[in-house]
Scaffold this motif. Sequence first.
Motif, PDB file in Angstrom:
ATOM      1  N   THR A  31       0.831  -1.203   0.000  1.00 33.40           N
ATOM      2  CA  THR A  31       0.000   0.000   0.000  1.00 33.40           C
ATOM      3  C   THR A  31       0.867   1.255   0.000  1.00 33.40           C
ATOM      4  O   THR A  31       1.814   1.357   0.772  1.00 33.40           O
ATOM      5  N   VAL A  32       0.514   2.176  -0.881  1.00 34.03           N
ATOM      6  CA  VAL A  32       1.091   3.521  -0.878  1.00 34.03           C
ATOM      7  C   VAL A  32      -0.023   4.466  -0.452  1.00 34.03           C
ATOM      8  O   VAL A  32      -1.052   4.560  -1.130  1.00 34.03           O
ATOM      9  N   ASP A  33       0.153   5.140   0.677  1.00 30.21           N
ATOM     10  CA  ASP A  33      -0.895   5.984   1.257  1.00 30.21           C
ATOM     11  C   ASP A  33      -0.685   7.444   0.859  1.00 30.21           C
ATOM     12  O   ASP A  33       0.144   8.148   1.442  1.00 30.21           O
ATOM     13  N   LEU A  34      -1.460   7.901  -0.110  1.00 31.94           N
ATOM     14  CA  LEU A  34      -1.333   9.277  -0.583  1.00 31.94           C
ATOM     15  C   LEU A  34      -1.882  10.297   0.406  1.00 31.94           C
ATOM     16  O   LEU A  34      -1.704  11.504   0.205  1.00 31.94           O
ATOM     17  N   SER A  35      -2.529   9.841   1.478  1.00 30.84           N
ATOM     18  CA  SER A  35      -3.047  10.793   2.473  1.00 30.84           C
ATOM     19  C   SER A  35      -1.976  11.207   3.472  1.00 30.84           C
ATOM     20  O   SER A  35      -2.229  12.060   4.331  1.00 30.84           O
ATOM     21  N   ASP A  36      -0.788  10.642   3.358  1.00 34.32           N
ATOM     22  CA  ASP A  36       0.321  11.008   4.230  1.00 34.32           C
ATOM     23  C   ASP A  36       0.892  12.355   3.779  1.00 34.32           C
ATOM     24  O   ASP A  36       1.489  12.447   2.703  1.00 34.32           O
ATOM     25  N   PRO A  37       0.715  13.417   4.583  1.00 34.62           N
ATOM     26  CA  PRO A  37       1.128  14.753   4.129  1.00 34.62           C
ATOM     27  C   PRO A  37       2.628  14.939   4.016  1.00 34.62           C
ATOM     28  O   PRO A  37       3.095  15.898   3.403  1.00 34.62           O
ATOM     29  N   VAL A  38       3.410  14.031   4.600  1.00 35.09           N
ATOM     30  CA  VAL A  38       4.870  14.170   4.558  1.00 35.09           C
ATOM     31  C   VAL A  38       5.529  13.005   3.817  1.00 35.09           C
ATOM     32  O   VAL A  38       6.736  12.826   3.882  1.00 35.09           O
ATOM     33  N   GLY A  39       4.747  12.220   3.098  1.00 34.87           N
ATOM     34  CA  GLY A  39       5.293  11.084   2.376  1.00 34.87           C
ATOM     35  C   GLY A  39       6.184  11.509   1.214  1.00 34.87           C
ATOM     36  O   GLY A  39       5.907  12.508   0.544  1.00 34.87           O
ATOM     37  N   ASP A  40       7.249  10.752   0.979  1.00 34.39           N
ATOM     38  CA  ASP A  40       8.150  11.026  -0.149  1.00 34.39           C
ATOM     39  C   ASP A  40       7.709  10.169  -1.331  1.00 34.39           C
ATOM     40  O   ASP A  40       8.244   9.087  -1.584  1.00 34.39           O
ATOM     41  N   PHE A  41       6.729  10.651  -2.061  1.00 34.32           N
ATOM     42  CA  PHE A  41       6.153   9.853  -3.139  1.00 34.32           C
ATOM     43  C   PHE A  41       7.039   9.802  -4.379  1.00 34.32           C
ATOM     44  O   PHE A  41       6.875   8.917  -5.222  1.00 34.32           O
ATOM     45  N   SER A  42       7.982  10.691  -4.472  1.00 36.97           N
ATOM     46  CA  SER A  42       8.922  10.655  -5.599  1.00 36.97           C
ATOM     47  C   SER A  42       9.828   9.429  -5.512  1.00 36.97           C
ATOM     48  O   SER A  42      10.456   9.047  -6.501  1.00 36.97           O
ATOM     49  N   ALA A  43       9.881   8.797  -4.346  1.00 38.62           N
ATOM     50  CA  ALA A  43      10.698   7.599  -4.169  1.00 38.62           C
ATOM     51  C   ALA A  43       9.961   6.330  -4.579  1.00 38.62           C
ATOM     52  O   ALA A  43      10.547   5.246  -4.587  1.00 38.62           O
ATOM     53  N   CYS A  44       8.670   6.447  -4.904  1.00 36.25           N
ATOM     54  CA  CYS A  44       7.867   5.279  -5.284  1.00 36.25           C
ATOM     55  C   CYS A  44       8.052   4.987  -6.772  1.00 36.25           C
ATOM     56  O   CYS A  44       7.653   5.792  -7.627  1.00 36.25           O
ATOM     57  N   SER A  45       8.632   3.860  -7.071  1.00 35.95           N
ATOM     58  CA  SER A  45       8.915   3.487  -8.447  1.00 35.95           C
ATOM     59  C   SER A  45       8.436   2.062  -8.703  1.00 35.95           C
ATOM     60  O   SER A  45       8.520   1.206  -7.811  1.00 35.95           O
ATOM     61  N   PHE A  46       7.925   1.815  -9.896  1.00 34.74           N
ATOM     62  CA  PHE A  46       7.349   0.515 -10.222  1.00 34.74           C
ATOM     63  C   PHE A  46       8.073  -0.097 -11.418  1.00 34.74           C
ATOM     64  O   PHE A  46       8.809   0.573 -12.131  1.00 34.74           O
ATOM     65  N   ALA A  47       7.823  -1.383 -11.623  1.00 32.16           N
ATOM     66  CA  ALA A  47       8.423  -2.112 -12.732  1.00 32.16           C
ATOM     67  C   ALA A  47       7.328  -2.483 -13.736  1.00 32.16           C
ATOM     68  O   ALA A  47       6.144  -2.568 -13.372  1.00 32.16           O
ATOM     69  N   PRO A  48       7.687  -2.724 -14.993  1.00 26.74           N
ATOM     70  CA  PRO A  48       6.680  -3.029 -16.021  1.00 26.74           C
ATOM     71  C   PRO A  48       5.796  -4.222 -15.692  1.00 26.74           C
ATOM     72  O   PRO A  48       4.647  -4.280 -16.121  1.00 26.74           O
ATOM     73  N   GLU A  49       6.307  -5.192 -14.914  1.00 26.55           N
ATOM     74  CA  GLU A  49       5.515  -6.379 -14.597  1.00 26.55           C
ATOM     75  C   GLU A  49       4.584  -6.173 -13.405  1.00 26.55           C
ATOM     76  O   GLU A  49       3.775  -7.046 -13.075  1.00 26.55           O
TER      77      GLU A  49
END
Length: 254
Positions: A31-49
Amino acid sequence: MRYVQVIFSPTGGTERTARIITSEWSNAVETVDLSDPVGDFSACSFAPEDVVLIALPSYGGRVPAAAAERLSKLKGNAASCVLLCVYGNRAYEDTLIEMMDVAEHCGFTVRAAVSAVAEHSIMHQFATGRPDEKDIQVLKSYAKKILEQIETGRPEGKLKVPGNRPYKKAGGAGLVPKATKDCTNCGLCAKQCPVQAIDRTNVKKADAGTCISCMRCVVNCPGSARKVNGGMTAAASLVMKKVCSVRKDCELFQ
């Protein structure tokens, strides 16, 4: 391969709906929680699969601005993406098409989209108890169809979802919860506010210009000491009664 749900769900309705879908895909869902006001979402990276569910609520027919801004920082890298728009039985208008635009801008490959109804976060008399058993069975069947499509390869052509460009104008917060005399200044509301609209040094102060009327502070207050104006809520309920009283069903676009 990873299964991931990217969620903005201040009061839990969107997350509950998302889990109905992702539970059909895997027992191990990140889970990636976008409601976290201080989350570093630029660090979230995914793979093609990877298979990613992006689940957001519709606020006034649009994606909440904070959710769109945080989502835009993710690196999709051609991962398969499914959009889930959750709304309170009125209308989701341009939410899905805005979600698709942001997801594609991030580099996701959007394979399917779903709209679903959850209990209205402010006027609980609308869509009470939803997603209900009928919704659950429909959403589970959607989840299986979507995963089968992803595993066998996407069909030709670009996915089409409802909505318009340019998007409708986003509305203001409208209903800003305020602390009552029962407030103990515990600070939980300020800590959990997705947009940091509540002053941490004085929780009885909230910035109306920043508040998105998500109602997390109302739902999570241990002393039920945050409320919205009853008169304004009643007036809004009367305006919405006709359109919200007719049951809307889940929809699948693929």
